[in-house]
Design a protein around this motif. Structure first.
Motif, PDB file in Angstrom:
ATOM      1  N   GLU A  89      21.124  16.981 -10.860  1.00 26.93           N
ATOM      2  CA  GLU A  89      21.246  16.018 -11.675  1.00 26.93           C
ATOM      3  C   GLU A  89      20.543  16.064 -12.926  1.00 26.93           C
ATOM      4  O   GLU A  89      20.681  14.792 -13.752  1.00 26.93           O
ATOM      5  CB  GLU A  89      20.759  14.700 -11.016  1.00 26.93           C
ATOM      6  N   ASN A  90      19.661  17.035 -13.303  1.00 26.07           N
ATOM      7  CA  ASN A  90      18.985  17.057 -14.537  1.00 26.07           C
ATOM      8  C   ASN A  90      19.765  17.714 -15.577  1.00 26.07           C
ATOM      9  O   ASN A  90      20.302  18.831 -15.571  1.00 26.07           O
ATOM     10  CB  ASN A  90      17.815  17.872 -14.349  1.00 26.07           C
ATOM     11  N   GLY A  91      19.761  16.822 -16.643  1.00 25.41           N
ATOM     12  CA  GLY A  91      20.526  17.506 -17.947  1.00 25.41           C
ATOM     13  C   GLY A  91      22.036  17.862 -17.828  1.00 25.41           C
ATOM     14  O   GLY A  91      22.720  18.188 -18.925  1.00 25.41           O
ATOM     15  N   SER A  92      22.784  17.138 -16.889  1.00 29.24           N
ATOM     16  CA  SER A  92      24.291  17.671 -16.829  1.00 29.24           C
ATOM     17  C   SER A  92      25.045  16.445 -16.947  1.00 29.24           C
ATOM     18  O   SER A  92      26.067  16.319 -16.315  1.00 29.24           O
ATOM     19  CB  SER A  92      24.485  18.243 -15.528  1.00 29.24           C
ATOM     20  N   ASP A  93      24.344  15.199 -17.437  1.00 33.30           N
ATOM     21  CA  ASP A  93      25.252  13.691 -17.275  1.00 33.30           C
ATOM     22  C   ASP A  93      26.453  13.947 -18.411  1.00 33.30           C
ATOM     23  O   ASP A  93      27.321  13.207 -18.083  1.00 33.30           O
ATOM     24  CB  ASP A  93      24.423  12.723 -17.823  1.00 33.30           C
ATOM     25  N   ILE A  95      28.558  16.419 -18.876  1.00 32.57           N
ATOM     26  CA  ILE A  95      29.710  17.464 -18.375  1.00 32.57           C
ATOM     27  C   ILE A  95      30.964  16.760 -17.823  1.00 32.57           C
ATOM     28  O   ILE A  95      32.021  17.005 -18.162  1.00 32.57           O
ATOM     29  CB  ILE A  95      29.160  18.189 -17.137  1.00 32.57           C
ATOM     30  N   MET A  96      30.840  15.800 -16.956  1.00 35.36           N
ATOM     31  CA  MET A  96      31.965  15.014 -16.627  1.00 35.36           C
ATOM     32  C   MET A  96      32.678  14.349 -17.434  1.00 35.36           C
ATOM     33  O   MET A  96      33.859  14.403 -17.689  1.00 35.36           O
ATOM     34  CB  MET A  96      31.436  14.128 -15.371  1.00 35.36           C
ATOM     35  N   PRO A  97      31.955  13.458 -18.188  1.00 31.37           N
ATOM     36  CA  PRO A  97      32.714  12.808 -19.534  1.00 31.37           C
ATOM     37  C   PRO A  97      33.530  13.740 -20.342  1.00 31.37           C
ATOM     38  O   PRO A  97      34.431  13.252 -20.948  1.00 31.37           O
ATOM     39  CB  PRO A  97      31.760  11.847 -20.113  1.00 31.37           C
ATOM     40  N   PHE A  99      34.595  16.610 -19.459  1.00 28.85           N
ATOM     41  CA  PHE A  99      35.851  17.233 -19.105  1.00 28.85           C
ATOM     42  C   PHE A  99      37.004  16.142 -18.932  1.00 28.85           C
ATOM     43  O   PHE A  99      38.184  16.400 -19.406  1.00 28.85           O
ATOM     44  CB  PHE A  99      35.424  17.686 -17.482  1.00 28.85           C
ATOM     45  N   ILE A 100      36.528  14.946 -18.681  1.00 29.20           N
ATOM     46  CA  ILE A 100      37.554  13.905 -18.343  1.00 29.20           C
ATOM     47  C   ILE A 100      38.155  13.691 -19.951  1.00 29.20           C
ATOM     48  O   ILE A 100      39.412  13.172 -20.193  1.00 29.20           O
ATOM     49  CB  ILE A 100      36.964  12.647 -18.084  1.00 29.20           C
ATOM     50  N   GLY A 101      37.383  13.608 -20.947  1.00 29.28           N
ATOM     51  CA  GLY A 101      37.912  13.652 -22.476  1.00 29.28           C
ATOM     52  C   GLY A 101      38.719  14.715 -22.833  1.00 29.28           C
ATOM     53  O   GLY A 101      39.906  14.271 -23.340  1.00 29.28           O
ATOM     54  N   LEU A 102      38.372  15.942 -22.315  1.00 33.38           N
ATOM     55  CA  LEU A 102      39.389  16.944 -22.872  1.00 33.38           C
ATOM     56  C   LEU A 102      40.377  16.965 -21.771  1.00 33.38           C
ATOM     57  O   LEU A 102      41.668  17.173 -22.528  1.00 33.38           O
ATOM     58  CB  LEU A 102      38.540  18.304 -22.539  1.00 33.38           C
ATOM     59  N   ALA A 103      40.611  16.473 -20.574  1.00 34.69           N
ATOM     60  CA  ALA A 103      41.656  16.261 -19.610  1.00 34.69           C
ATOM     61  C   ALA A 103      42.728  15.279 -20.455  1.00 34.69           C
ATOM     62  O   ALA A 103      43.895  15.399 -20.176  1.00 34.69           O
ATOM     63  CB  ALA A 103      41.535  16.072 -18.216  1.00 34.69           C
ATOM     64  N   ALA A 104      42.015  14.295 -20.958  1.00 32.47           N
ATOM     65  CA  ALA A 104      43.000  13.248 -21.596  1.00 32.47           C
ATOM     66  C   ALA A 104      43.467  13.628 -22.997  1.00 32.47           C
ATOM     67  O   ALA A 104      44.569  13.139 -23.221  1.00 32.47           O
ATOM     68  CB  ALA A 104      42.079  11.844 -21.748  1.00 32.47           C
ATOM     69  N   LEU A 105      42.850  14.338 -23.715  1.00 27.62           N
ATOM     70  CA  LEU A 105      43.004  14.714 -24.872  1.00 27.62           C
ATOM     71  C   LEU A 105      44.089  15.803 -25.059  1.00 27.62           C
ATOM     72  O   LEU A 105      45.037  15.724 -25.883  1.00 27.62           O
ATOM     73  CB  LEU A 105      41.750  15.359 -25.502  1.00 27.62           C
ATOM     74  N   VAL A 106      44.251  16.826 -23.890  1.00 28.07           N
ATOM     75  CA  VAL A 106      45.089  17.836 -24.163  1.00 28.07           C
ATOM     76  C   VAL A 106      46.738  17.047 -23.807  1.00 28.07           C
ATOM     77  O   VAL A 106      47.646  17.591 -24.788  1.00 28.07           O
ATOM     78  CB  VAL A 106      45.214  18.653 -22.974  1.00 28.07           C
TER      79      VAL A 106
END
Length: 119
Positions: A89-93, A95-97, A99-106
């Motif tokens: 949980e440390n420092g990886s908050d 990553i998921m936004p 990934f979702i942003g790139l998946a929506a952008l493609v």
């Protein structure tokens, strides 16, 4: 469809504190070191086991001495850098936004380029 919870069920969701140093450590203290993340090899939560550490040794008539347990606690302790790496949980908050942003952008980029170049 139901969404699953990221929180493990009891007793896996119980946090374990690192036990204090002792002159006569026990195998329960060694297990608490592992469960608290002090060894750096697992996430810091209670891990239910079928039998506690040292139970098999005791049944065989060779119970671990406090000296052996103290040595195990000393050698199993991970450096702070390894302990930090074991905390997911440390420092990886971000990553998921991302990934979702790139998946929506493609699909948007592909759709716009198909629209523009097929005119």
């Amino acid at each position: 469809m139901t969404l699953r919870s990221e929180t493990p069920p009891t007793p896996g969701n119980l946090a374990v504190e690192t036990p204090p140093e002792s002159e006569r450590p026990t195998t329960a203290m060694l297990k608490a070191d592992i469960d608290s993340g002090r060894t750096g090899d697992k996430v810091a939560h209670y891990d239910p086991g079928l039998s506690q550490l040292g139970t098999d040794d005791e049944a065989a008539g060779n119970a671990p001495t406090p000296d052996r347990v103290a040595l195990a606690r000393k050698t199993e302790a991970a450096p702070p850098k390894a302990r930090e790496a074991a905390r997911p949980e440390n420092g990886s908050d971000w990553i998921m936004p991302l990934f979702i942003g790139l998946a929506a952008l493609v699909p948007v980029v592909v759709g716009v380029s198909l629209f523009v170049f097929n005119r």
